[in-house]
Design a protein around this motif. Structure first.
Motif, short mmCIF file in Angstrom:
data_model
loop_
_atom_site.label_atom_id
_atom_site.label_comp_id
_atom_site.label_asym_id
_atom_site.label_seq_id
_atom_site.Cartn_x
_atom_site.Cartn_y
_atom_site.Cartn_z
N VAL A 1 6.23 -2.23 -1.58
CA VAL A 1 6.56 -2.85 -3.07
C VAL A 1 5.76 -2.06 -3.93
CG1 VAL A 1 7.05 -4.59 -4.55
CG2 VAL A 1 7.51 -5.06 -1.90
N THR A 2 6.15 -1.27 -4.74
CA THR A 2 5.24 -0.55 -5.87
C THR A 2 6.06 -0.66 -7.23
OG1 THR A 2 6.65 1.49 -5.51
CG2 THR A 2 4.50 1.15 -4.28
N LEU A 3 5.76 -1.80 -7.75
CA LEU A 3 6.28 -2.13 -9.18
C LEU A 3 5.10 -2.25 -10.18
CD1 LEU A 3 8.83 -4.92 -8.04
CD2 LEU A 3 9.05 -2.67 -8.70
N LEU A 4 5.60 -2.78 -11.44
CA LEU A 4 4.64 -2.37 -12.37
C LEU A 4 3.59 -3.41 -12.51
CD1 LEU A 4 3.78 -0.67 -14.98
CD2 LEU A 4 5.17 -2.13 -16.19
N ARG A 5 3.83 -4.73 -12.47
CA ARG A 5 3.04 -5.96 -12.37
C ARG A 5 3.53 -7.00 -11.33
NH1 ARG A 5 0.66 -2.93 -15.00
NH2 ARG A 5 -0.20 -2.84 -17.28
N TYR A 6 2.53 -7.64 -10.98
CA TYR A 6 2.97 -8.82 -10.08
C TYR A 6 4.10 -9.52 -10.48
CZ TYR A 6 -0.87 -7.97 -6.87
OH TYR A 6 -1.80 -7.61 -5.73
N ASN A 7 4.31 -10.13 -11.80
CA ASN A 7 5.35 -11.00 -12.07
C ASN A 7 6.70 -10.24 -11.87
OD1 ASN A 7 4.89 -9.07 -14.18
ND2 ASN A 7 4.97 -10.62 -15.88
N ASN B 1 2.35 -4.91 -0.50
CA ASN B 1 2.41 -4.85 -2.19
C ASN B 1 1.47 -4.10 -2.47
OD1 ASN B 1 3.30 -5.48 -4.62
ND2 ASN B 1 1.82 -7.22 -4.86
N LEU B 2 1.87 -2.79 -2.97
CA LEU B 2 0.83 -1.94 -3.43
C LEU B 2 0.98 -1.70 -5.09
CD1 LEU B 2 1.40 1.17 -1.40
CD2 LEU B 2 -0.24 -0.92 -1.10
N THR B 3 1.25 -2.92 -5.90
CA THR B 3 1.23 -3.10 -7.21
C THR B 3 -0.17 -3.39 -7.70
OG1 THR B 3 3.69 -4.06 -6.92
CG2 THR B 3 2.48 -4.36 -9.14
N SER B 4 -0.29 -2.93 -8.71
CA SER B 4 -1.78 -3.16 -9.26
C SER B 4 -1.95 -4.70 -9.91
CB SER B 4 -2.14 -2.09 -10.40
OG SER B 4 -2.13 -0.79 -9.76
N GLY B 5 -2.77 -5.34 -9.59
CA GLY B 5 -3.06 -6.55 -10.18
C GLY B 5 -4.53 -7.09 -10.05
N THR B 6 -4.87 -8.38 -10.14
CA THR B 6 -5.95 -9.11 -10.19
C THR B 6 -5.92 -9.78 -8.47
OG1 THR B 6 -5.29 -11.13 -10.86
CG2 THR B 6 -6.15 -9.58 -12.39
N PRO B 7 -7.36 -10.12 -8.09
CA PRO B 7 -7.19 -10.78 -6.95
C PRO B 7 -6.59 -11.95 -6.91
CG PRO B 7 -9.45 -10.07 -7.55
CD PRO B 7 -8.47 -9.51 -8.80
N ASN B 8 -6.68 -13.02 -8.09
CA ASN B 8 -6.07 -14.10 -7.86
C ASN B 8 -4.33 -13.80 -7.98
OD1 ASN B 8 -8.20 -16.05 -8.06
ND2 ASN B 8 -8.38 -16.09 -10.09
N VAL C 1 0.80 -8.46 2.81
CA VAL C 1 -0.49 -7.53 3.07
C VAL C 1 -0.45 -6.81 1.62
CG1 VAL C 1 -1.37 -5.49 3.98
CG2 VAL C 1 -0.31 -7.02 5.15
N ASP C 2 -1.82 -6.96 1.09
CA ASP C 2 -2.01 -6.57 -0.40
C ASP C 2 -2.81 -5.36 -0.37
OD1 ASP C 2 -1.56 -7.64 -3.38
OD2 ASP C 2 -3.69 -6.76 -3.15
N GLY C 3 -2.42 -4.33 -1.25
CA GLY C 3 -3.26 -3.09 -1.19
C GLY C 3 -3.72 -2.64 -2.42
N GLY C 4 -4.93 -2.33 -2.36
CA GLY C 4 -5.56 -1.63 -3.74
C GLY C 4 -5.42 -0.12 -3.70
N MET C 5 -4.58 0.49 -4.44
CA MET C 5 -4.69 1.78 -4.49
C MET C 5 -5.91 2.74 -5.15
SD MET C 5 -1.22 2.46 -3.46
CE MET C 5 -1.06 4.08 -3.90
N MET C 6 -6.63 3.51 -4.19
CA MET C 6 -7.48 4.61 -4.63
C MET C 6 -6.88 5.62 -4.69
SD MET C 6 -9.69 2.29 -5.42
CE MET C 6 -10.89 3.46 -6.00
N ALA C 7 -5.91 5.97 -5.31
CA ALA C 7 -5.23 7.42 -5.26
C ALA C 7 -4.05 7.39 -6.42
CB ALA C 7 -4.34 7.76 -4.10
N VAL C 8 -3.86 8.44 -6.95
CA VAL C 8 -2.66 8.74 -7.97
C VAL C 8 -1.60 9.26 -6.95
CG1 VAL C 8 -4.24 9.09 -9.83
CG2 VAL C 8 -3.59 11.20 -8.29
#
Length: 287
Positions: free
Chosen positions: A61-67, A87-94, A111-118
């Protein structure tokens, strides 16, 4: 492995294209259906959201926000049961922790992902994605995820990858602020930004080697020093800020560091090493 990609902005489209290029059966879905057309023409499967979910055991999943993720997935929670959502959507740990709990309540492995790439880096050397959440689900999906970027898992709660990701970005933004400050000041010395940049790059690269030493000090919390103390650095920073103002340049990017040093000095820690300013941030734990 069959994979579905939900959300086809720049990142989602790059991920889906990479999966197709590496031979994975890939289904795609986007709220604006036209974004799926180029990928379908390349061999992806389209359809309704429910159909795309049914086509795969792993959904990226790659959307704009967690909501947005919750909004999109809520109508199909039943179809998601037993599947893995990466989920590769950018957001906060909470936000990651909350979404993990919500999906777990519907029988979904998260599984949550933090993207270190463009997007342009997907599938190329140097791209990195950090993961946390359901470790067993991650290991099953690893062959797919490794096609996108180097895949590193952080055991523990689902928010850990996001926290490491944002920690790295915090260092980056601090550096970028310093670059803007330095470049504006150098212009007043007659050095255009493009002329000054190579000199600044070399200096920052040299200074970045100090990170390991700062890390040792921060971990041991032994701040004794006989060189370049808090008081020394406070004086140096105040001189830099005064020079900036004298030259008609703002000093806003430097003020938070000056304030942290001043607080340490006022607390009687003026003889400590500069790295002790980390306590100005750690102190927020007790605030």
């Amino acid at each position: 492995m069959n994979v579905s990609v939900i959300g086809l902005g720049a990142m989602g489209a790059a991920i889906a294209a990479r999966l197709l290029d590496t031979g994975h059966d890939t289904a795609v879905w986007n709220r604006s259906a036209h974004r799926a057309e180029p990928l379908i023409a390349k061999g992806a499967t389209g359809g309704t959201l429910a159909e795309v979910i049914a086509a795969s055991d792993v959904l990226i999943v790659t959307l704009l926000r967690y909501n947005s993720v919750e909004e999109v997935l809520a109508p199909v929670f039943g179809e998601l049961a037993g599947r893995t959502v990466v989920n590769l959507t950018s957001g906060t740990p909470n936000e990651a922790r909350a979404l993990a709990a919500l999906l777990a309540s519907h029988g979904v492995r998260y599984v949550d992902g933090g993207m270190m790439a463009v997007p342009e880096m997907i599938g190329r050397p140097g791209a990195s994605i950090l993961y946390s959440g359901d470790e067993a689900a991650f290991e099953e999906a690893r062959p797919v995820l490794a096609e996108l970027a180097s895949a590193e898992f952080f055991p523990g709660d689902a928010g850990r990858a996001s926290l490491v990701d944002l920690s790295l970005l915090a260092g980056m933004y601090g550096m970028f602020g310093g670059i803007a400050q330095a470049t504006a000041m150098a212009e007043r010395a007659g050095l255009p930004p493009t002329v000054f940049a190579p000199r600044l790059t070399a200096w920052l690269q040299a200074m970045a080697t100090q990170a390991a030493g700062h890390a040792v000090v921060a971990e041991k919390r032994d701040y004794t020093t006989d060189t370049q103390s808090v008081s020394f650095n406070l004086g140096a920073l105040e001189a830099i800020m005064e020079a900036a103002r004298d030259e008609g340049v703002g000093d806003g990017f430097l003020a938070p560091v000056r304030d942290a040093l001043a607080a340490r000095a006022a607390a009687g820690r003026g003889e400590d090493v500069f790295a002790s300013v980390i306590e100005a941030v750690r102190a927020q734990d007790a605030a």
